[in-house]
Design an enzyme around this catalytic site. Structure first.
Site, PDB file in Angstrom:
ATOM      1  N   MET A 104      30.108 -27.731  21.680  1.00 12.69           N
ATOM      2  CA  MET A 104      30.297 -26.378  22.234  1.00 12.69           C
ATOM      3  C   MET A 104      31.694 -26.732  23.141  1.00 12.69           C
ATOM      4  SD  MET A 104      27.866 -23.905  24.226  1.00 12.69           S
ATOM      5  CE  MET A 104      26.976 -25.340  25.300  1.00 12.69           C
TER       6      MET A 104
ATOM      7  N   ARG B 271      20.507 -23.886  27.241  1.00 19.28           N
ATOM      8  CA  ARG B 271      19.916 -23.638  28.564  1.00 19.28           C
ATOM      9  C   ARG B 271      18.213 -24.246  28.462  1.00 19.28           C
ATOM     10  NH1 ARG B 271      23.602 -18.601  30.707  1.00 19.28           N
ATOM     11  NH2 ARG B 271      25.329 -20.055  31.191  1.00 19.28           N
TER      12      ARG B 271
ATOM     13  N   TYR C 286      25.405 -28.919  34.170  1.00 23.31           N
ATOM     14  CA  TYR C 286      26.173 -28.395  32.994  1.00 23.31           C
ATOM     15  C   TYR C 286      25.187 -27.553  32.235  1.00 23.31           C
ATOM     16  CZ  TYR C 286      23.326 -32.050  30.381  1.00 23.31           C
ATOM     17  OH  TYR C 286      22.490 -32.989  29.973  1.00 23.31           O
ATOM     18  N   GLU C 287      25.905 -26.745  31.149  1.00 26.48           N
ATOM     19  CA  GLU C 287      25.380 -25.565  30.605  1.00 26.48           C
ATOM     20  C   GLU C 287      25.161 -24.227  31.479  1.00 26.48           C
ATOM     21  OE1 GLU C 287      25.977 -25.727  27.650  1.00 26.48           O
ATOM     22  OE2 GLU C 287      25.799 -27.574  27.236  1.00 26.48           O
ATOM     23  N   GLY C 288      26.031 -24.134  32.637  1.00 24.01           N
ATOM     24  CA  GLY C 288      25.903 -22.968  33.693  1.00 24.01           C
ATOM     25  C   GLY C 288      25.216 -23.961  34.637  1.00 24.01           C
TER      26      GLY C 288
END
Length: 572
Positions: A161, A297, A429-431
């Site tokens: 990603m 997430r 990470y991942e928001g």
């Protein structure tokens, strides 16, 4: 490092929290029989313990190695990855029309949990590939799906990603990567991405990058972003890897942890011949990417569970064998001392609660797949909780693991420090977890006019009439949510993180109560397992849940104090 898969715990949750039997009663998931589920739990546990765990220290000490020709993983990793592919572990929840088994997502979650406990850095390559499959399954054209999904599902190809850029960070709308038409239905991609997990490696036959880029004349911000499939090797006529695409890893990061996971700086189109394919509609990139991110997430929250489990196992083993001090005038293992028992029981309780939350959310996602709209809405509400609270639990439990080890926990050879170093990235990470909290109060608690949250609170109330702490916390959560829904944007965001933690603990407490009740309906459980389950659940409800009542003050305090000082005063 050694790892013992928690098969009994996983099986118990699948039956009593997820409701795997009810899922299997639907024709779509009819293959998920009790025998197959047990075989999956035992099989992936054996792979994790026997193949992945022995490589964990090697991955930490040697790590991924960059050269101008590519990135290589330490000895043993290629063979372990091959065992994962040959065992069909990536196919469990994959679409049957593209070589998957079509089993419930929650079973794939068990696989990622075990592999992450055994070797978190290594398991990231599997996690990102699963997200790429989801994005292509929901947004890719039939042609792209037919060409790329079969080998992404098996793991023969891996996926990535590509969002972050040096100047943009979490502000995805500020990206500068470009995509221009190539004149043949394909696109030429140019730009640079950073923090790309497994962007380059020597494990899979090909690497499929999902890249956000801006097309000519696209509007600014996130509205103008499109998503492209950019492979490391362009497909030959038969779909096999052909000529090398104009994409390369120019460096990898030197990180605090997860050294076995190459975190890459990726450069696209240095020679203006990087080819990509549009996924979905032009300027529809964020919608497609969020499909991948929501999957990621949930799995990142599960990484918190993975490391919490590994850290707990290591701490219990150390505390059982480390003799220090005395009880009843006799030398005693530190496991016998009250404060060590407090820490270990807290580790057990937090780990089991976070696992229950992650499994429950995956089960709701599976019900959404079957067409249950209420389950889909609940999964949407729970996703930021799983990601943020799961990773916070991972950090807390790993830190407690160091503390149980005492001075030896600060020394690398015990492995306790690696657990903490590895998991510390997960809240970022991942928001970031702050972004998850903002999503919760900005979008999720207002879903369907607040009814999605209200329905969850009603379910909790119905199951917790005999638990005063849970009833009190549910009332507190309801009041805080109503306050936030009517608050100004700054006040809402200022209280977002305490509220997310409060709501997460409430949901986890409810799921622990459900497990307590299930113990009475499952008399054939191993007595040792039942004893620990009962103690862990009671610890969580009686000690962790009351702590969360204090979070209401932060959730409703507003932003005034945060802005009561000038920016330059922070440097005073």
């Amino acid at each position: 490092m050694t790892y013992t898969p928690p098969v009994a715990e996983q099986s118990f949750l699948l039956r009593h929290v997820v409701g795997i039997d009810a899922l299997a009663s639907h024709p779509r998931f009819g293959e998920a029989t009790p025998d197959l589920v047990q075989a999956i739990l035992e099989g992936v546990g054996a792979l994790a313990a026997g193949t992945f765990a022995p490589l964990n220290r090697v991955g930490d000490e040697i790590g991924a190695t960059w050269t101008p020709d590519g990135v290589t993983l330490p000895p043993g990793f290629r063979e372990a990855y091959r065992a994962y592919v040959d065992g069909g572990w990536g196919t469990l929840a994959g679409p049957p029309e593209h070589g998957g088994q079509g089993l419930p997502l929650v079973l794939a979650s068990v696989v990622l949990e075990d592999l992450g406990s055994a070797n978190m850095g290594f398991s990231l390559v599997m996690m990102l590939s699963a997200g790429a499959v989801e994005a292509l399954k929901h947004h890719g054209s039939a042609e792209l799906q037919q060409l790329w999904l079969p080998k992404l599902v098996t793991g023969e190809f891996s996926g990535t990603m590509n969002l972050t850029e040096p100047q943009a960070g979490s502000d995805v709308g500020a990206l500068k990567t470009k995509a221009v038409p190539n004149g043949d239905g394909r696109w030429r991609i140019s730009g640079q991405k950073i923090f790309i997990t497994f962007g380059e490696h020597d494990l899979a036959e090909n690497i499929v990058h999902l890249v956000l880029a801006r097309t000519p004349d696209a509007p600014p911000g996130t509205r103008g972003i499109s998503l492209f499939l950019v492979p490391k090797f362009l497909p030959a006529a038969d779909g096999s890897p052909g000529a090398r695409n104009d994409v390369r890893c120019v460096s990898i990061e030197h990180k605090m942890g997860i050294h076995a996971s190459p975190t890459c700086v990726m450069s696209y189109g240095d020679e203006d011949r990087c080819i990509g394919w549009l996924i979905g509609e032009e300027q529809g990139g964020m919608r497609a990417m969020f499909t991948m991110m929501n999957n990621a997430r949930l799995n990142v929250g599960l990484q918190g569970v993975s490391i919490a489990e590994a850290a707990t196992q290591a701490a219990v083993a150390y505390a059982s064998g480390r003799v220090q001090g005395a009880r009843d005038s006799r030398p005693a293992a530190i496991l016998q001392h009250p404060d060590v028992r407090r820490m270990l029981l807290r580790m057990k309780a937090l780990t089991q609660a976070a696992r229950a939350l992650a499994y429950y959310a995956a089960g709701q996602t599976d019900r959404a797949t079957l067409g249950d709209a209420a389950a889909k809405a609940r999964a949407d509400l729970l996703t930021p909780l799983v990601k943020a609270y799961g990773t916070d639990v991972g950090v807390e439990v790993a830190s407690l693991g160091v503390q149980v080890h005492g001075g030896m926990g600060y020394i690398e050879e015990t492995g306790a420090a690696q657990h903490l170093r590895d998991i510390r990235i997960a809240p970022i990470y991942e928001g970031t977890n702050g972004i998850q909290a903002a999503d919760l109060v900005g979008r999720k608690i207002g879903l369907d006019g607040g009814e999605v949250l209200a329905a969850l609170l009603r379910d909790i109330a119905a199951d917790t009439e005999d638990e005063p702490a849970l009833r009190a916390l549910a009332a507190t959560a309801d009041g805080a949510a109503k306050h936030l829904l009517s608050a100004s944007p700054d006040d809402r965001l200022a209280g977002s993180y305490p509220f997310l933690t409060l709501l997460s603990i409430l949901v986890c407490g409810w799921l622990m109560k459900r497990q307590l009740d299930a113990l009475e309906r499952d008399p054939e459980l191993d007595p040792r397992f039942a004893s620990m389950k009962r103690a862990a659940a009671r610890f969580y409800i009686d000690r962790v849940v009351p702590e969360a009542l204090g979070l209401a003050a932060g959730a409703t305090a507003g932003a005034a104090l945060l802005y009561s000082v000038e920016e330059d005063a922070f440097a005073a």
